[in-house]
Design an enzyme around this catalytic site. Structure first.
Site, PDB file in Angstrom:
ATOM      1  N   HIS A 152     -13.976   7.369  -4.599  1.00 53.87           N
ATOM      2  CA  HIS A 152     -13.932   5.905  -4.511  1.00 53.87           C
ATOM      3  C   HIS A 152     -13.406   5.233  -5.781  1.00 53.87           C
ATOM      4  O   HIS A 152     -13.838   4.137  -6.138  1.00 53.87           O
ATOM      5  CB  HIS A 152     -15.319   5.348  -4.154  1.00 53.87           C
ATOM      6  CG  HIS A 152     -15.213   4.025  -3.427  1.00 53.87           C
ATOM      7  ND1 HIS A 152     -16.309   3.285  -3.067  1.00 53.87           N
ATOM      8  CD2 HIS A 152     -14.132   3.311  -2.999  1.00 53.87           C
ATOM      9  CE1 HIS A 152     -15.929   2.181  -2.452  1.00 53.87           C
ATOM     10  NE2 HIS A 152     -14.604   2.169  -2.396  1.00 53.87           N
ATOM     11  N   CYS A 174     -20.654   0.301  -6.211  1.00 58.45           N
ATOM     12  CA  CYS A 174     -20.268   1.668  -6.567  1.00 58.45           C
ATOM     13  C   CYS A 174     -18.992   1.812  -7.393  1.00 58.45           C
ATOM     14  O   CYS A 174     -18.995   2.525  -8.402  1.00 58.45           O
ATOM     15  CB  CYS A 174     -20.172   2.526  -5.315  1.00 58.45           C
ATOM     16  SG  CYS A 174     -19.209   1.811  -3.994  1.00 58.45           S
TER      17      CYS A 174
END
Length: 585
Positions: free
Chosen positions: A143, A82
């Protein structure tokens, strides 16, 4: 007669001028600033959606997007995990260009309290649209870092990257946010701490014996100091789950922590409420909204309404709940009269995690016919993701495009639609999709696509346009465990380098046009053009590497370790607890 002749001459000139200056469809769109809603799932397998062949998990709203819009069948993420994939999505650049990779085996940001993150000199599409008058919002998972030097500097915060509004997790929903056997870091840290504690206990015992026997009289201060360190390690090991839950699993609204730790029973509701509220507040537009779902990452937080509804356990329940959220967003757009003025895009940051299993129950996604999954370098199962775009009246309904496209393509696409320009001082790897979407060109602009695992180039895809064939060359592939299993079970994620990979010489070659599952490698004996293809791809690799410039590694060991002075806290550290969501209910 002369007057009539002049009239016809004037009319002819007018018509000729109109034909010459008549704006094309693309030029017309340049004057239209659509609202833009980008829906980004987390770890969703391409085989989990009905419109991509699944007939056991119900995804009617995502399927409706495909029916009313354009579906890509070879939509490729820039990384199979990710953090680097999301960096590439926002910047239109391979993550190695921005330093959002590493050589040390840390594929993603490990903690909220690290100094690594998306560099401030990177220009996201949100920054571009913000300058063009768009109201920009990000709701859900980030993130991509938070702080650099102090716990409140927020140097990597979404609001420093072009977003006017942020609500969600600055980190990522992880298995460790709830006590689960699918631990991504707690379990390994507990094992390390247990090892250190054993060494410390053994040292104290040895020093004590040495002191009393006189063999090696170690000062008591040293022994006591080591004992204190051991006790701190014991406390840390005992409370590690709580420390992770409070330190990483919290919600923010803009720069303010609103819930630490998260109350997962209402997380889905809060994320959806903020998304719909953003649309309603900004319905007069133009606006950019990125909804970065916490679904379908472990621990698969699912509301009671959707539990035990699917045929695929908790994972299927979570997928169906996410589809319902998509439907709520689409319904709100429709109720506000925004459907025809809004470009909607749905995708996932990478493929499903095959290693996410509890016993025989699969807690990760299904990647269809494609080999591999999340964290597996160049295998298509980890990088081939859903790609659906809908804009009624502008994009054709029900069209399917098989050419290679990239998540990075959204960057120049939305920048141009919003009236902006991509930066000219750096390499942009994404390509504007509108000519392909509207049928003005018949082939994707991508010829070569490079598939990295960390900072290591594992594979290259070559779209041979004159033949339409898509070749895939693998230089490295992860070693599956156990052998022949198709994943790295028991290891969490496959390694990218060292003894955990196989170096192929000559490289593996596949014809994805005939063998999308990458099960039948070609050889010089079975493919007459083998040597020519390898040579062509290696030349492209050399040209690609010549465009790379040295940058600071944001995922290096130093930038990716927990730093207590960077730990966000809504109270007095380490007493970090608050629930403003309940206070302002």
């Amino acid at each position: 007669m002369l007057h009539q002749k002049n009239t016809w001459t004037s009319l002819s000139i007018t018509m000729l001028t109109f034909l010459i200056l008549k704006p094309s469809k693309s030029n017309c769109l340049a004057n239209v600033k659509p609202n833009i809603v980008l829906l980004l799932a987390d770890d969703l397998g391409i085989g989990d959606i009905g419109c991509y062949g699944n007939n056991t998990i119900r995804t009617p709203n995502i399927d409706r997007l495909a029916k009313e819009g354009v579906k890509f069948t070879q939509h490729i993420a820039a990384a199979s995990v990710c953090t680097p994939s999301r960096a590439a999505f926002l910047t239109g650049r391979y993550p190695i260009r921005s330093g959002m990779t590493s050589y040390n085996g840390l594929p993603v940001l490990q903690w909220t309290a690290t100094s690594g993150g998306l560099p401030s000199n990177e220009t996201t599409f949100a920054k571009i649209l913000q300058k063009e008058g768009y109201t920009t919002g990000l709701i859900g998972k980030w993130h991509l870092g938070l702080n650099c030097e102090s716990r409140i500097d927020h140097c990597h915060h979404p609001l420093n990257h072009g977003f006017d509004f942020f609500y969600g997790m600055p980190f990522s929903l992880m298995g460790d946010c709830e006590y689960s056997v699918l631990s991504e870091k707690r379990e390994k840290l507990e094992m390390k701490l247990n090892f250190y504690i054993q060494i410390i206990v053994l040292s104290i015992f040895t020093f004590t014996i040495g002191r009393f026997t006189g063999l090696f009289p170690v000062p008591w201060k040293i022994t006591i100091g080591i004992a204190i360190i051991g006790f701190l390690f014991f406390l840390t090991q005992h409370f590690l789950y709580i420390l992770i839950k409070y330190g990483d699993c919290f919600l923010m609204r803009n720069h303010t922590i609103t819930e630490q730790p998260m109350n997962f029973k209402r997380t889905t509701y809060l994320i959806l409420k903020e998304a719909l509220s953003f649309i309603e507040r900004n319905k007069h537009g133009p606006f950019l909204l990125v909804i970065s779902f916490l679904h379908v990452h472990t621990p698969l937080v699912t509301t009671e309404k959707f539990l035990q509804r699917s045929k695929h356990g908790l994972y299927g329940d979570n997928v169906e709940e996410m589809d319902w959220m998509v439907g709520e967003v689409l319904e709100t757009l429709n109720n506000e009269g925004l459907t025809k003025s809004t470009l909607v895009y749905f995708t996932s940051d990478n493929g499903g995690s095959l290693e996410s299993q509890i016993g025989s129950e699969q807690h990760g996604g299904w990647n269809g016919i494609y080999k591999g999954g999340k964290g597996m370098g160049g295998w298509d199962g980890g990088i081939r993701v859903p790609g659906i775009l809908r804009w009624p009246g502008v994009l054709p309904a029900g069209r399917v495009i098989d050419d290679p496209t990239s998540l990075m393509d959204i960057y120049p696409t939305v920048a141009h639609l919003g009236g902006g320009e991509v930066p000219q001082d750096r390499v942009i790897d994404g390509r504007d999709l509108m000519p392909l979407l509207q049928g003005e060109v018949q082939q994707s602009d991508h010829e070569f696509m490079f598939h990295y695992c960390l900072s290591y180039l594992h594979a290259v895809r070559w779209h041979q346009k004159n033949s339409g064939i898509v070749w895939k060359v693998h230089y490295m592939t992860p070693i599956f465990h156990p052998e022949g299993s198709g994943a790295c079970y028991g290891r969490g994620v496959c390694p990218c380098f060292g003894k955990g990979v196989i170096h192929h010489d000559p490289p593996l070659l596949f014809d994805l046009s005939k063998d999308p599952s990458e099960t039948h490698p070609l050889s010089p004996d079975t493919e007459p053009l083998f040597a020519l293809i390898i040579e062509k791809v290696e030349h492209a690799v050399q040209e690609h590497r010549a465009t790379l410039t040295p940058v600071s590694e944001q995922l290096s060991t130093f930038n990716n370790i927990w730093k207590p002075w960077l730990q966000p806290c809504c109270g007095t550290f380490p007493l970090c607890w608050c629930d403003w969501e309940e206070d302002h209910k």
